[in-house]
Design an enzyme around this catalytic site. Sequence first.
Site, PDB file in Angstrom:
ATOM      1  N   LYS A  74       0.863  -1.185   0.000  1.00  0.00           N
ATOM      2  CA  LYS A  74       0.000   0.000   0.000  1.00  0.00           C
ATOM      3  C   LYS A  74       0.896   1.229   0.000  1.00  0.00           C
ATOM      4  O   LYS A  74       1.909   1.269   0.706  1.00  0.00           O
ATOM      5  CB  LYS A  74      -0.874  -0.020   1.257  1.00  0.00           C
ATOM      6  CG  LYS A  74      -1.849   1.141   1.353  1.00  0.00           C
ATOM      7  CD  LYS A  74      -2.726   1.043   2.597  1.00  0.00           C
ATOM      8  CE  LYS A  74      -3.761   2.147   2.659  1.00  0.00           C
ATOM      9  NZ  LYS A  74      -4.612   2.066   3.868  1.00  0.00           N
ATOM     10  N   SER A 149      -9.553   2.360   3.096  1.00  0.00           N
ATOM     11  CA  SER A 149      -8.663   3.047   2.183  1.00  0.00           C
ATOM     12  C   SER A 149      -7.709   2.112   1.428  1.00  0.00           C
ATOM     13  O   SER A 149      -7.134   2.515   0.435  1.00  0.00           O
ATOM     14  CB  SER A 149      -7.833   4.074   2.961  1.00  0.00           C
ATOM     15  OG  SER A 149      -6.983   3.417   3.894  1.00  0.00           O
ATOM     16  N   SER A 173      -9.683   0.123   7.365  1.00  0.00           N
ATOM     17  CA  SER A 173      -9.143   0.129   6.003  1.00  0.00           C
ATOM     18  C   SER A 173      -8.492  -1.150   5.505  1.00  0.00           C
ATOM     19  O   SER A 173      -8.147  -1.236   4.328  1.00  0.00           O
ATOM     20  CB  SER A 173      -8.146   1.272   5.852  1.00  0.00           C
ATOM     21  OG  SER A 173      -8.853   2.457   5.658  1.00  0.00           O
TER      22      SER A 173
HETATM   23  N1  GLN Z   1     -12.873   4.926   6.550  1.00  0.00           N
HETATM   24  C1  GLN Z   1     -12.141   5.400   7.670  1.00  0.00           C
HETATM   25  C2  GLN Z   1     -11.679   6.821   7.410  1.00  0.00           C
HETATM   26  O1  GLN Z   1     -12.032   7.348   6.419  1.00  0.00           O
HETATM   27  C3  GLN Z   1     -11.000   4.500   7.979  1.00  0.00           C
HETATM   28  C4  GLN Z   1      -9.804   4.716   7.142  1.00  0.00           C
HETATM   29  C5  GLN Z   1      -8.647   3.855   7.548  1.00  0.00           C
HETATM   30  O2  GLN Z   1      -8.810   2.864   8.253  1.00  0.00           O
HETATM   31  N2  GLN Z   1      -7.475   4.257   7.110  1.00  0.00           N
HETATM   32  O3  GLN Z   1     -10.996   7.407   8.172  1.00  0.00           O
END
Ligand code: GLN
Length: 491
Positions: A74, A149, A173
């Site tokens: 990632k 994400s 994420s």
């Molecule tokens: N969807 C969550 C956010 O927008 C989690 C994102 C994540 O885990 N990096 O912050």
Amino acid sequence: MHNKTIKELSTLLHSKQVSATELARHYLDRIAASQHNAFLDVNPELTLAQAAAADARLAEGSAGLLTGIPIAHKDIFVTKGWRSTAASKMLGNYVSPFDATVVEKFGDAGMVTLGKLNCDEFAMGSANENSSFGAVKNPWDALAVPGGSSGGSAAAIAARLAPAATGTDTGGSIRQPAAFCGITGIKPTYGRVSRYGMIAFASSLDQGGPMARTAEDCALLLNEMVGFDGRDSTSLTADQGNAREDFTRELNAPLAGLRIGVPKEYFGEGLAADVEQAVRAALDEFVKQGATLVEISLPKTSLSIPVYYIIAPAEASSNLSRFDGVRYGYRAPEYTDLQDMYKKTRAQGFGKEVQRRIMVGTYVLCHGYYDAYYVQAQKIRRLIADDFQAAFKDKCDVIMGPVAPTVAWDLGAKSDDPVANYLADIFTLSTSLAGLPGMSIPVGFGQGEKNAKRPVGLQIIGNYFSEAKLLNIAHQYQQATNWHQQAPEGV
Ligand code: GLN
């Protein structure tokens, strides 16, 4: 070849039926031909050099289980030879002078890096639509988001562009994109995997973890990832429970007697019927294997959204202050003075959602609002963690429920509605706020537009340091079912 698991590929490599170089070429070709926008950077020359080094280790007999296995990272993990952008224009051309600890560990194990994976900008998002470099398409349905994400990671695994990938999970994420793309992923206990070289979003929540097709593969990857790192101030030591361990050791333990907590708050209004059906069918399978279901309550679940969306932006606003156009990354081409340079750089370099979070975060940390918002959120965070401890104390061994209220939504459907994205995080945020390990495994399909199949994920949450148990449970399920083996059409 690309339908094989890490475990199977390792056997082929060690018995010389395939070389690391052949394997790397095979995946590089697939990546070059793919249309998912899952990769942000590839560097075939470097990949093949790593593959050649892996082949040398295999030839001389110094290879481990993961030597020669390709992996993609990632683009939150910094890497020496590939751009490290966090999917932000702010770091559009940034090349790190060092590797993240996780990248280094996999490198030491002889894994071969395929490239860097698209994600939401600075990991802020639930659909991968906040990337400065375009959205990622879900391999199961090109009209659907892959989740976020870590959307590029999940899509790459589902489309068989890599057998393994890293992800990061701040509020879901790893788990949610794994669910949306029908793959397996685990977020370890907070502090087990080093955050050194993971571009920071919300430091008290960020945690790296593996994504692959099976629980067994995730266990093999996690074996290399955990452990104390003095370069991460919140890394847990061996004395605190973070000793290296073999996460495959319990994979084959039978599940008879397992008490599964089923939180009633995870099955209420708002849960889509197709998701509920697949999740309940998975629970039935565990009952068949000798587990019992216990209804539990996690009463503070609904507060996890406001709490998370105060704490995460607060930490983000502090972490992202380093992007000022001076030290590294983007700088606005024209400005009048220093203040103007800061303003223009940050206005041009950060995307909308990142700017929104910096503003929210700065606001809740302001003198006068700090006690009302930030301190209050921290207190409720503790109560959320207490909910889980009450359940684990005497009611259940693990908790299961959906990962997300719906299957993947259509691309564009929520891209102008941040709150709609936030609400979809309802089942993953509490685990992160509590620092608990959680995973997602594929358990069926729901329906998208035009009747396309869209995967459903089951979430399995355990107490601190219970990763081996979670992987055992997931593996037993995957021995009895074949959802994890299904591939999107045309793959
Ligand atoms: N969807 C969550 C956010 O927008 C989690 C994102 C994540 O885990 N990096 O912050």
